[in-house]
Enzyme design. Structure first.
Site, PDB file in Angstrom:
ATOM      1  CD  GLU A 241      -2.860  -1.386   0.015  1.00  0.00           C
ATOM      2  OE1 GLU A 241      -3.071  -0.412  -0.828  1.00  0.00           O
ATOM      3  OE2 GLU A 241      -2.983  -2.377  -0.559  1.00  0.00           O
ATOM      4  CG  HIS A 250      -2.306  -3.386  -8.650  1.00  0.00           C
ATOM      5  ND1 HIS A 250      -3.676  -3.528  -8.509  1.00  0.00           N
ATOM      6  CD2 HIS A 250      -2.025  -3.405  -7.492  1.00  0.00           C
ATOM      7  CE1 HIS A 250      -3.947  -3.360  -7.335  1.00  0.00           C
ATOM      8  NE2 HIS A 250      -3.027  -3.230  -6.555  1.00  0.00           N
TER       9      HIS A 250
END
Length: 496
Positions: A241, A250
């Site tokens: 995170e 991602h």
């Protein structure tokens, strides 16, 4: 803002885990497709503005893209493996642009400088990165069942992962001052919208915000653990995170920390080659440091063993950073070389402290003093501090919370400074007898989150009860204070 993690409904779970023996009926096929459409829209594979019933081509393309990002065989068919992948707990950040961003990084890797320049231009878009390299962070709270020192160690290590391979530097902000990045644990609805409310163990784990809001939220009721042997590993989720708060999307690369589904700790390095390329494309390579700081995941398997109140069975190791093998002249919020962060400071600073009122850093040497806000000087030029009654060549400096004042130590006496750091308060200096058990000529002092104060001299430390002004314990800091980064409890190696 990003969406939260979610599990598909019980109907799909029943089908996946063998609850239905017969071949799915046409009705079940349709319901499964509808649930898959909800998932694919939530995580950015289906455009929310298309019709409620996407065409077969649109749906197949979305499934294909999800399979590619998830490292599944790319078929475009909603098969058993794809459905099962959708039920796994994952990061709450949508996968939008993951394919395009990854393709651009790979193109830059093989096409050379021209593609590299295009990549930098793309990442310069508003909100995609921080426009500074020195970032502060704060751990607002932590899971109630985990020891605070171990959680703080995991947070520090998670930030250090990214600092080791980029030009970024991180420091923990004082509790009362501002911070660029904030890590917070919440229960249920926490004003991020009902769709983003946390839902207890399983299901939603965490979500993050891209720069420059700089926040990552975690489910307080999750079964968090700082061991890979049980529960949900908090360190891996923290590191992932934090990557999002730096602006990273991602990654579809095998064994990447920034993959949508959280990485497992193993023997390989925590950051994949694609993780390193991604952060360097935003912030550049480390400045004046080796990239050999990549560490295998096995070093981070049990942060709970770092609890200083549980010292049994530790393997002590003396290797580590340069400061682990010698004494130091000053200490601020954490152990690090001063010139790495505060450009313009002379070598051999004699005393340093950070104000818990405004977060400013004060440095002292000879008869001069410096004041920095973050990494920027407040006064422009060093000030002559001798005129205000300050001692020349102080031994140590400390911000003392009960008085809300800076204190300087010199030999057998201490001086309380008026606000601003340039004038000694009336009736001072006084003798060290006020600080029971404290030795003369300490080289550093540091307030700790638990309200105590640590004093340092040579290779030793003294733990002082702030309320009673009395030393309670002492020892050798390099081998007994895990957060100093000089040894690792399980591996026998060093962390930083």
């Amino acid at each position: 803002m990003v969406a939260l993690v979610g599990l598909l409904p019980p109907l799909l779970l029943l089908l996946l885990w063998g609850g239905l023996d017969a071949k799915p009926t046409e009705r079940l096929d349709q319901e499964l497709r509808q649930e898959a459409e909800v998932f694919l829209e939530k995580y950015g594979y289906l455009n929310e503005h298309i019709s409620k019933a996407p065409t077969s081509t649109q749906f197949s393309n979305a499934v294909r893209e999800f399979q590619w990002v998830s490292q599944l065989p790319v078929s475009g068919v909603l098969d058993f493996a794809t459905l099962r992948q959708m039920t796994r707990p994952r990061c709450g950040v949508a996968d939008t642009d993951s394919h395009a961003t990854w393709t651009e990084r790979i193109s830059a890797l093989f096409a050379g400088r021209r593609a590299k320049m295009r990549r930098k231009k793309r990442f310069a878009k508003q909100g995609n990165k921080w426009y500074k390299q020195h970032l502060s962070y704060r751990l607002v709270n932590w899971p109630e069942h985990l020891p605070e020192p171990a959680v703080r160690g995991a947070v520090r290590a998670a930030f250090q992962l990214w600092s080791n391979v980029s030009a970024l530097e991180f420091w923990e902000a004082p509790a009362t001052g501002p911070a660029d990045i904030r890590l917070t644990f919440f229960q249920g609805d926490h004003n991020d919208g009902l769709d983003n409310a946390f839902d207890g163990p399983g299901g939603a784990l965490a979500h993050a915000f891209l720069p420059r809001r700089g926040e990552a939220h975690f489910d307080q009721d999750e079964r968090w653990s700082l061991s890979r042997r049980r529960g949900r590993n908090l360190f891996v989720v923290l590191a992932h995170e934090i990557g999002h708060t730096l602006g990273l999307t991602h990654s579809p690369a095998p064994r990447a920390l920034m993959a949508p589904y959280y990485k497992r700790l193993g023997r390989d390095a925590l950051l994949s080659w694609d993780d390193v390329l991604a952060v360097q494309s935003l912030y550049g390579k480390p400045l004046g440091r080796s990239m050999a700081a990549q560490l295998p995941g096995k070093l981070f398997t049990d942060f709970e063993a770092w609890d200083p109140h549980n010292s049994q069975g530790r393997h002590r190791e003396t290797r580590g950073p340069k400061y682990c093998h010698s004494s130091f002249d000053a200490i601020t919020a954490e152990p690090r070389t001063l010139q790495e962060r505060w450009a313009g400071l002379p070598p051999n600073i004699e005393a340093a402290a950070v104000s818990l009122e405004d977060g400013d850093f004060y440095f002292f040497k000879g008869s001069r003093c410096w004041r920095f806000r973050g990494s920027q000087p407040v006064w422009g030029l060093p000030q002559l501090c001798r005129a205000g009654g300050l001692p020349r060549h102080p031994d140590a400096a400390l911000f003392f919370p009960p008085l809300h004042r800076l204190i300087l130590f010199k030999g057998t006496r201490y001086y309380v400074l008026a606000p601003g750091g340039l004038q000694v308060e009336p009736y001072y200096p006084r003798g060290l007898r006020d600080w029971e058990g404290l030795p003369e000529e300490v080289s550093g002092a540091l307030p700790r989150p638990d309200g105590s104060i640590l004093f340092f001299r040579d290779d030793r430390y003294w733990h002082l009860d702030q309320a009673k002004l009395r030393v309670t314990t002492s020892g050798r800091w390099a081998t007994e204070l895990p957060w100093m980064g000089c040894w690792h409890a399980n591996s026998g190696g060093t962390l930083f």
